[in-house]
Design a protein around this motif. Structure first.
Motif, mmCIF file in Angstrom:
data_model
loop_
_atom_site.group_PDB
_atom_site.id
_atom_site.type_symbol
_atom_site.label_atom_id
_atom_site.label_comp_id
_atom_site.label_asym_id
_atom_site.label_seq_id
_atom_site.Cartn_x
_atom_site.Cartn_y
_atom_site.Cartn_z
ATOM 1 N N GLY A 1 0.685 -1.122 -0.033
ATOM 2 C CA GLY A 1 0.001 -0.110 0.005
ATOM 3 C C GLY A 1 0.680 1.163 -0.173
ATOM 4 O O GLY A 1 2.058 1.025 0.182
ATOM 5 N N ASP A 2 0.253 2.351 -0.248
ATOM 6 C CA ASP A 2 1.075 3.682 -0.019
ATOM 7 C C ASP A 2 0.849 4.176 1.376
ATOM 8 O O ASP A 2 0.185 3.323 2.038
ATOM 9 N N CYS A 3 1.421 5.505 1.586
ATOM 10 C CA CYS A 3 1.409 5.570 2.907
ATOM 11 C C CYS A 3 -0.095 5.804 3.527
ATOM 12 O O CYS A 3 -0.223 5.371 4.619
ATOM 13 N N LYS A 4 -0.880 6.416 2.760
ATOM 14 C CA LYS A 4 -2.425 6.594 3.253
ATOM 15 C C LYS A 4 -3.039 4.963 3.623
ATOM 16 O O LYS A 4 -3.370 4.796 4.742
ATOM 17 N N GLY A 5 -2.689 3.890 2.668
ATOM 18 C CA GLY A 5 -3.141 2.640 2.905
ATOM 19 C C GLY A 5 -2.697 2.102 4.228
ATOM 20 O O GLY A 5 -3.360 1.278 4.957
ATOM 21 N N MET A 6 -1.166 2.247 4.413
ATOM 22 C CA MET A 6 -0.629 1.620 5.220
ATOM 23 C C MET A 6 -1.121 2.336 6.818
ATOM 24 O O MET A 6 -1.182 1.692 7.751
#
Length: 461
Positions: A152-157
């Motif tokens: 994931g990207d930072c938002k997903g993580m």
């Protein structure tokens, strides 16, 4: 449309502003003019343009249509309102993650240990991939999707970390933040203010910031890129603006102690390296701690500086995977091709790392230098001098100290113990070298080169 023009980094530049109204087109005209513009010369260490160069941020406040006024981003409340509207569209399914969270936190003896288990699990099992498409550049992916895909990207993580913590009963909230390359605060209502998302944990009256994209970072530690930065934290229908704590350079101390003696044409001895803070986190990534593959071989190559003349053996790694403690290496070292004997004179150089050698600024360079970390190296190397020899010469000390950097390198000789001690302490207070300090920096680096290339001279009796 109502616009504001925010002038950023104008200090020190000749910039004029004119405003006029075009009656025919019924538009306002604003012109900024800059004079005596220098050519931009970039280096590998140049600070970001937005934090250094003059620019204008155009802030779209509101617009009118058919007699009605519509808000865009008039203030921080509007900015948060749009972000919050995207979060409401995220469809997490906590019931699908509950069993996994129970498994991850099994055996935890405290609330803080539960937090660490979740935080470290996301770090170690979810790969950071900054893939953003359309609105997904602003909207987090569902926590379940991130967990299933294992990336994931930072938002997903951040969303996955936040959701897992909430499943465990913690008060965790999504948080927007701009990294250090962005010079703005949340007093400026603009999508340009931030470029990153993390999780804020409220625990025992304190706020802790969890960035799972930083592999190897410990709970309560923070990567340099987010230290001191404004954060915008979820607070139901409102928001909280806070600031990530900032550590001093010593937090990142790299401490090296090497004790050597002469053995024929080689130097042999023992060493101990200890890494803290950001240096520890960087080491996790450099030698593949998370992957746990060929760790000893990678550590020995790292200690040897990839130099075939340095042989590392009997390596002991303490607290290998405990992120909450410093990384510590103990080892034996054998150094070849470091001794030159001419008649009864023996020449020895105890320098091994040559820190910052050759990092000079060009004459036309004016962007601040940014090493992207606060640097603190504390190294001591000793050499046992044989009884049948005397110390004839040691390199001249280097001592330079100002508000942004400090270099303290010196040799000393204890005649009673017959030990030469080489102490090296290098500190970059903020990781930034300002243009105003370039002249002193260059002079210092040139002194370093001379010092590094100089040698101890021992006379055999």
């Amino acid at each position: 449309m109502t616009l504001d023009f925010l002038e950023v980094n104008f200090e020190g530049y000749t910039i004029s502003k004119t405003e006029s109204f075009d009656a025919k087109k019924k538009v306002d005209i604003v012109i900024f003019t800059i004079k005596n513009v220098k050519r931009i010369v970039k280096s590998n260490y140049s600070a970001s343009w937005s934090s250094t160069l003059p620019h204008v941020m155009i802030l779209a406040k509101k617009y009118e249509y058919k007699g009605q006024s519509f808000n865009l981003l008039s203030d921080t409340k509007d900015l948060y309102g749009w972000y919050a509207s995207l979060i409401k569209q995220v469809e997490n399914k906590p019931e699908e993650l509950k069993n996994l969270v129970t498994e991850i936190t099994a055996g935890a003896k405290s609330e803080e240990e539960k937090v660490k288990k979740i935080f470290y699990w996301v770090q170690d099992n979810i790969r950071y991939i900054a893939y953003e498409n359309g609105i997904m550049g602003f909207k987090p992916d569902n926590a379940n999707n991130v967990c299933k895909k294992k990336y994931g990207d930072c938002k997903g993580m951040a969303n996955l970390t936040c959701e897992m913590l909430k499943i465990s009963g913690f008060d965790a909230r999504l948080t927007w933040i701009g990294t250090r390359s962005i010079p703005y605060t949340y007093s400026t209502p603009s999508l340009a203010v931030d470029n990153h998302m993390i999780t804020t944990l409220f625990l025992n009256g304190n706020k802790y910031y969890l960035d799972a994209t930083e592999k190897g970072v410990a709970f309560k530690d923070y990567a340099h890129r987010i230290q001191g930065q404004d954060v915008l934290i979820q607070d139901e229908e409102s928001f909280i603006i806070a600031k990530v704590p900032e550590f001093d350079a010593k937090h990142n101390e790299e401490k090296i102690i090497v004790n050597l003696s002469i053995d024929g044409e080689k130097l042999v001895g023992k060493g101990e390296n200890t890494y803290n803070g950001g240096r520890k986190t960087r080491l996790y990534n450099q030698i593949g701690y998370v992957a746990k593959i060929d760790l000893d071989e990678k550590v020995m190559a790292y200690i040897a500086n990839q130099d075939k003349n340095n042989t590392i053996s009997n390596l002991v790694i303490s607290d290998t995977y405990n992120r909450n403690l410093p990384i510590n290496f103990n080892y034996n070292i054998e150094i070849s091709n470091c001794i030159t004997a001419i008649g009864n004179e023996v020449y020895i150089n105890l320098e091994s790392d040559f820190d910052f050698e050759g990092i000079l600024t060009e004459d036309e360079e004016f962007l601040d230098m940014d090493f992207k970390e606060k640097y603190y190296k504390n190294q001591t190397t000793t050499l046992k001098v044989p009884e049948n020899a005397k110390v004839d010469y040691m390199p001249e000390n280097v001592l330079v100290n100002n508000n942004e950097f400090s270099f303290d390198l010196k040799y000393s000789f204890d005649e009673t113990k017959r030990i030469i001690t080489y102490n090296k302490k290098i500190i970059l207070t903020s990781g930034i070298i300002s243009y105003s300090n370039f002249e002193l920096w260059n002079k210092t680096i040139k002194k370093l080169k001379t010092f590094y290339n100089d040698q101890i001279v021992i006379i055999k009796n």
